[in-house]
Design a protein around this motif. Structure first.
Motif, PDB file in Angstrom:
ATOM      1  N   MET A   4      -5.210  -5.380   4.580  1.00  0.00           N
ATOM      2  CA  MET A   4      -5.675  -6.511   3.787  1.00  0.00           C
ATOM      3  C   MET A   4      -5.876  -6.155   2.316  1.00  0.00           C
ATOM      4  SD  MET A   4      -5.733  -8.875   6.016  1.00  0.00           S
ATOM      5  CE  MET A   4      -6.475 -10.150   5.034  1.00  0.00           C
ATOM      6  N   TRP A   5      -5.758  -4.887   1.976  1.00  0.00           N
ATOM      7  CA  TRP A   5      -5.953  -4.446   0.592  1.00  0.00           C
ATOM      8  C   TRP A   5      -4.638  -3.885   0.067  1.00  0.00           C
ATOM      9  CZ3 TRP A   5     -10.495  -5.315  -1.950  1.00  0.00           C
ATOM     10  CH2 TRP A   5     -11.597  -5.642  -1.173  1.00  0.00           C
ATOM     11  N   THR A   6      -4.312  -4.253  -1.148  1.00  0.00           N
ATOM     12  CA  THR A   6      -3.064  -3.811  -1.765  1.00  0.00           C
ATOM     13  C   THR A   6      -3.366  -3.189  -3.123  1.00  0.00           C
ATOM     14  OG1 THR A   6      -0.886  -4.553  -2.532  1.00  0.00           O
ATOM     15  CG2 THR A   6      -2.703  -6.079  -2.799  1.00  0.00           C
ATOM     16  N   PRO A   7      -2.599  -2.196  -3.561  1.00  0.00           N
ATOM     17  CA  PRO A   7      -2.820  -1.625  -4.900  1.00  0.00           C
ATOM     18  C   PRO A   7      -2.639  -2.671  -5.990  1.00  0.00           C
ATOM     19  CG  PRO A   7      -1.434  -0.183  -3.578  1.00  0.00           C
ATOM     20  CD  PRO A   7      -1.579  -1.449  -2.804  1.00  0.00           C
ATOM     21  N   TYR A   8      -3.520  -2.621  -6.975  1.00  0.00           N
ATOM     22  CA  TYR A   8      -3.494  -3.586  -8.075  1.00  0.00           C
ATOM     23  C   TYR A   8      -3.082  -2.900  -9.382  1.00  0.00           C
ATOM     24  CZ  TYR A   8      -4.892  -7.731 -10.716  1.00  0.00           C
ATOM     25  OH  TYR A   8      -4.894  -8.837 -11.516  1.00  0.00           O
ATOM     26  N   PHE A   9      -3.860  -1.924  -9.814  1.00  0.00           N
ATOM     27  CA  PHE A   9      -3.495  -1.139 -10.993  1.00  0.00           C
ATOM     28  C   PHE A   9      -4.228   0.188 -10.927  1.00  0.00           C
ATOM     29  CE2 PHE A   9      -7.126  -3.748 -12.349  1.00  0.00           C
ATOM     30  CZ  PHE A   9      -7.990  -2.791 -12.844  1.00  0.00           C
ATOM     31  N   GLY A  45       2.849   0.769 -17.598  1.00  0.00           N
ATOM     32  CA  GLY A  45       4.018   1.086 -16.789  1.00  0.00           C
ATOM     33  C   GLY A  45       3.906   0.443 -15.424  1.00  0.00           C
ATOM     34  N   SER A  46       4.941   0.646 -14.618  1.00  0.00           N
ATOM     35  CA  SER A  46       4.983   0.076 -13.270  1.00  0.00           C
ATOM     36  C   SER A  46       4.466   1.089 -12.262  1.00  0.00           C
ATOM     37  CB  SER A  46       6.409  -0.342 -12.908  1.00  0.00           C
ATOM     38  OG  SER A  46       6.872  -1.336 -13.794  1.00  0.00           O
ATOM     39  N   LEU A  47       3.898   0.575 -11.193  1.00  0.00           N
ATOM     40  CA  LEU A  47       3.298   1.396 -10.145  1.00  0.00           C
ATOM     41  C   LEU A  47       4.241   1.451  -8.950  1.00  0.00           C
ATOM     42  CD1 LEU A  47       0.549   2.862  -9.579  1.00  0.00           C
ATOM     43  CD2 LEU A  47      -0.141   0.803  -8.371  1.00  0.00           C
ATOM     44  N   ALA A  48       4.429   2.646  -8.409  1.00  0.00           N
ATOM     45  CA  ALA A  48       5.269   2.788  -7.218  1.00  0.00           C
ATOM     46  C   ALA A  48       4.615   2.071  -6.039  1.00  0.00           C
ATOM     47  CB  ALA A  48       5.479   4.265  -6.893  1.00  0.00           C
ATOM     48  N   PRO A  49       5.402   1.425  -5.183  1.00  0.00           N
ATOM     49  CA  PRO A  49       4.797   0.626  -4.101  1.00  0.00           C
ATOM     50  C   PRO A  49       4.225   1.452  -2.965  1.00  0.00           C
ATOM     51  CG  PRO A  49       7.180   0.553  -3.949  1.00  0.00           C
ATOM     52  CD  PRO A  49       6.864   1.291  -5.213  1.00  0.00           C
ATOM     53  N   PHE A  50       4.466   2.759  -2.929  1.00  0.00           N
ATOM     54  CA  PHE A  50       3.950   3.579  -1.834  1.00  0.00           C
ATOM     55  C   PHE A  50       3.885   5.026  -2.294  1.00  0.00           C
ATOM     56  CE2 PHE A  50       8.414   2.371  -1.112  1.00  0.00           C
ATOM     57  CZ  PHE A  50       9.029   3.568  -1.421  1.00  0.00           C
ATOM     58  N   GLY A  51       3.160   5.830  -1.520  1.00  0.00           N
ATOM     59  CA  GLY A  51       3.091   7.259  -1.768  1.00  0.00           C
ATOM     60  C   GLY A  51       4.164   7.998  -0.989  1.00  0.00           C
ATOM     61  N   VAL A  52       4.638   9.096  -1.554  1.00  0.00           N
ATOM     62  CA  VAL A  52       5.755   9.841  -0.978  1.00  0.00           C
ATOM     63  C   VAL A  52       5.348  11.297  -0.818  1.00  0.00           C
ATOM     64  CG1 VAL A  52       8.127  10.610  -1.341  1.00  0.00           C
ATOM     65  CG2 VAL A  52       7.480   8.297  -1.946  1.00  0.00           C
ATOM     66  N   ALA A  53       5.684  11.875   0.324  1.00  0.00           N
ATOM     67  CA  ALA A  53       5.480  13.301   0.588  1.00  0.00           C
ATOM     68  C   ALA A  53       6.831  13.997   0.581  1.00  0.00           C
ATOM     69  CB  ALA A  53       4.782  13.508   1.931  1.00  0.00           C
ATOM     70  N   LYS A  54       6.887  15.161  -0.080  1.00  0.00           N
ATOM     71  CA  LYS A  54       8.132  15.921  -0.189  1.00  0.00           C
ATOM     72  C   LYS A  54       7.920  17.340   0.309  1.00  0.00           C
ATOM     73  CE  LYS A  54      10.173  13.389  -4.087  1.00  0.00           C
ATOM     74  NZ  LYS A  54      10.763  13.514  -5.447  1.00  0.00           N
ATOM     75  N   ALA A  55       9.018  17.937   0.781  1.00  0.00           N
ATOM     76  CA  ALA A  55       8.989  19.315   1.282  1.00  0.00           C
ATOM     77  C   ALA A  55      10.273  20.012   0.860  1.00  0.00           C
ATOM     78  CB  ALA A  55       8.835  19.344   2.804  1.00  0.00           C
ATOM     79  N   TRP A  56      10.170  21.337   0.674  1.00  0.00           N
ATOM     80  CA  TRP A  56      11.348  22.123   0.306  1.00  0.00           C
ATOM     81  C   TRP A  56      12.242  22.309   1.528  1.00  0.00           C
ATOM     82  CZ3 TRP A  56      12.447  22.358  -4.492  1.00  0.00           C
ATOM     83  CH2 TRP A  56      11.468  22.508  -5.472  1.00  0.00           C
ATOM     84  N   HIS A  81      -0.258   2.884   2.381  1.00  0.00           N
ATOM     85  CA  HIS A  81      -1.709   2.963   2.273  1.00  0.00           C
ATOM     86  C   HIS A  81      -2.156   4.041   1.289  1.00  0.00           C
ATOM     87  CE1 HIS A  81      -1.855   0.155   5.526  1.00  0.00           C
ATOM     88  NE2 HIS A  81      -1.336   0.997   6.393  1.00  0.00           N
ATOM     89  N   VAL A  82      -1.216   4.715   0.650  1.00  0.00           N
ATOM     90  CA  VAL A  82      -1.513   5.693  -0.399  1.00  0.00           C
ATOM     91  C   VAL A  82      -0.929   5.148  -1.694  1.00  0.00           C
ATOM     92  CG1 VAL A  82      -1.205   8.058  -1.195  1.00  0.00           C
ATOM     93  CG2 VAL A  82      -1.471   7.595   1.239  1.00  0.00           C
ATOM     94  N   MET A  83      -1.772   4.939  -2.690  1.00  0.00           N
ATOM     95  CA  MET A  83      -1.296   4.364  -3.946  1.00  0.00           C
ATOM     96  C   MET A  83      -0.331   5.326  -4.618  1.00  0.00           C
ATOM     97  SD  MET A  83      -3.411   2.813  -7.203  1.00  0.00           S
ATOM     98  CE  MET A  83      -4.103   1.490  -6.244  1.00  0.00           C
TER      99      MET A  83
END
Length: 626
Positions: A134-139, A501-512, A542-544
């Protein structure tokens, strides 16, 4: 009769009391005695490789104690990493139904931090728990990674919450008074115009439709008070203008450090001892926080049986929150240099250079403290008077502004620009007066000359700007990222130093990971056939997210791989030369013998278009030539 007498006597005798059983309690631990769960690990460890020293015992990796400690350790490491950047970032979340806005210092919603910001406006206005869907990132607001940036971020976080609370508890009259638009909304909910006429004929509209400029009904008033989508943006612009028009970052940090030094010098002996004890506890806690944070960026040492590896979910969550790449083994974050650390508890290095106090060490401590206070009294009083002068000038500028204007910003300027100008003028006047008073006390005003061997007088302003670090001379800037950049138009104006600037719609995890090393033509390079690349291993709404243009989230992920192929009409076939007619006939014969395709399907390289199949009567009409 004997039996009757015996039975009656048993009921007449008073019951015998059963002695209470003594309660066996474990022996109490005395103050300072270590708990058995915190017993140190013995030097000799078992041969089993999965055995871990947890809660004072050797336990296997699948035991409940190990699982509980691993879950607790994940939370502690996440908090330790957040503590390093505490105050540098502010994240705003919006409720998709009520448009309520809450503020957080982390990229994820924390229930205990969010529920305290939701005020009660009536029944069902405060949820029992926080639903992430029910909660979305705003800024999000990002300050420079410096001690001054952390102080400014915490100040902005406090003021944003205060303005939101004040607007809900003490709203302006035009917000809770009924307008024609509110009346139309109430009428539309009651029914159609015909229904309203019937209800009016039966005199059933009494008290259901508010009158113009009347206090709104409780439910509608709660909806308008909870709608903070526009007001939160205006609050952000107001607070950022307040901060960026205020004192410089260097002056802000040195002022805080000087206030702490003055408070310590004016304290009694017991207070100084208590503060010293508290300072030691803070240092121990800071060392523990650094140790916990190191578990996320360092591998476990060989033979370390007391520490546990972070779980898979915790590593991915930390990679999303701190934009760090996971190592090849998947047990830590592989780029610890990006983790910035700002410690606001220790600002002694930023204390301005003041008067050096020399006391007689042979005298008692109480007398030494009195001598030190007497020596620093004039300097401390001058510093306090300077601060009060600046505050008085700011208050007078605010009063003067609202006597001529109704809003904080106009076409000619803003409130905080005039406040900043008034503060600078007041401080310049105060410093000049202090310098002239010192010259007059030295008897140099009449001659107007100054001997060469006289030391240069130092004012409070000169002591504040002694040796500045690099970040003190850099231009100020604050970054602000939006889920929808058009929402920034809710504010009438923004400070010049705010970068949007613009906000990414989700959080991303990266690995080598390792991938084939290809050149521009797409062929494999034999010298180094494999190359180390960062691969996306997970994402979460759910991660800004971070900025849309920083390259952390690729364009393919933003598009989601759902872009339809571009269809173009195929070019006409080239004309067939005469010598190839026999070959074409042969191809036609081969196609006749090959299995036929469905004529209702048009095949192309990139797109498949299905034509509408003919029905039964259409095929019958085609048989008769119609």
């Amino acid at each position: 009769m004997a039996a009757t007498a015996a039975s009656a006597m048993a009921h007449q005798m008073p019951p015998m009391a059963i002695p209470a059983m003594p309660r066996i309690r474990p022996p109490r631990l005395l103050k300072g005695e270590p708990h058995p769960n915190n017993a140190p690990m013995p030097p000799v460890s078992p041969n089993h490789p999965s055995a871990k020293w947890v809660q004072g015992k050797w336990r296997t990796g699948n035991s409940k104690a190990v699982k509980n400690k691993r879950a607790t350790q994940d939370i502690q490491v996440a908090k330790a990493l957040r503590h390093q950047t505490h105050g540098l970032d502010i994240y705003a979340y919006r409720h998709i139904r009520t448009n309520q806005v809450v503020y957080s210092l982390t990229r994820t919603l924390q229930e205990n931090k969010v529920l305290t910001q939701l005020l009660y406006h009536g029944k069902k206005t405060v949820p029992s728990s926080v639903r992430n869907d029910m909660w979305t990132p705003y800024f999000s607001i990002h300050f420079p990674p410096t001690p001054a940036g952390a102080l400014e971020g915490l100040f902005a976080f406090q003021k944003l919450r205060e303005l939101s609370t004040q607007r809900q508890l003490s709203p302006p009259e035009n917000l809770i008074r009924a307008t024609q638009e509110d009346i139309d909304v109430v009428k539309s909910k009651l029914g159609s115009p015909t229904t309203l006429q019937e209800m009016a004929a039966r005199d059933e509209l009494q008290g259901k439709i508010p009158k113009l400029n009347e206090i709104l009904p409780k439910k509608l008033r709660a909806q308008k008070l909870m709608d903070q989508k526009a007001t939160s943006v205006a609050d952000a612009a107001f607070v950022l203008d307040w901060i960026l028009s205020g004192p410089s970052p260097w002056e802000r940090v040195t002022t805080v450090a000087k206030k702490r030094a003055i408070k310590a010098s004016e304290s009694s002996g017991r207070t100084v001892a208590r503060l010293g004890k508290v300072r030691k506890e803070i240092e121990q806690k800071a060392a523990e926080i650094r140790r916990r944070a190191s578990l996320a960026v360092e591998s476990l040492a060989d033979g370390d049986r007391a520490s546990l590896r972070l779980t898979f979910d915790a590593i991915h969550q930390l990679s999303m929150e701190h934009r760090s790449i996971i190592s090849e083994k998947g047990d830590k974050l592989d780029d610890p240099d990006t983790q910035l650390s700002v410690d606001l508890d220790n600002l002694r290095e930023f204390e301005p250079a003041g008067t050096k106090v020399k006391v007689n060490r042979k005298e008692p401590l109480a007398l030494q403290r009195q001598q030190r206070r007497a020596t620093l009294a004039a300097e401390n009083n001058a510093f306090k008077e300077r601060i009060q002068t600046a505050k008085y000038a700011e208050h007078e500028a605010i009063k003067d502004w609202f006597q001529h204007n109704e809003t904080p910003s106009t076409e000619t300027g803003s409130l905080w620009e005039s406040v900043s100008l008034a503060r600078e003028n007041a401080l310049d006047t105060y410093d000049t007066q202090q310098k002239m008073s010192k010259l007059a006390a030295a008897g140099e005003v009449e001659t107007g000359s100054k001997p060469d061997n006289t030391p240069k007088t130092e004012t409070v302003q000169s002591s504040l700007s002694a040796l500045k670090p690099d970040w003190a001379t850099e231009p100020r800037s604050v970054k602000m990222y939006w889920a929808d950049v058009n929402d920034g138009l809710f504010a009438s104006s923004w400070p010049r130093n705010v970068v949007h600037g613009s906000l990414a719609p989700f959080g991303v995890a990266k690995a080598w990971t390792w991938a084939p090393h290809l050149d521009e033509a797409g062929s494999l390079i034999t010298d180094s056939p494999r190359v180390k690349v960062a691969k996306v291993v997970g994402k979460s709404v759910h991660v800004m997210g971070s900025s849309l243009d920083d390259g952390w989230v690729t364009e393919e992920m933003l598009q989601g791989g759902k872009r339809p192929p571009v269809w173009a009409e195929p070019p006409p076939p080239p004309p067939v030369p005469q010598e190839d007619v026999q070959v074409e006939y042969q191809r036609l014969d081969e196609s006749a013998t090959s299995p036929r395709r469905d004529p209702a399907v048009f095949h192309d390289e990139d797109i498949v278009v299905e034509e509408r199949r003919q029905g039964l009567w259409a095929r019958v009409r085609r048989m008769f030539g119609r």
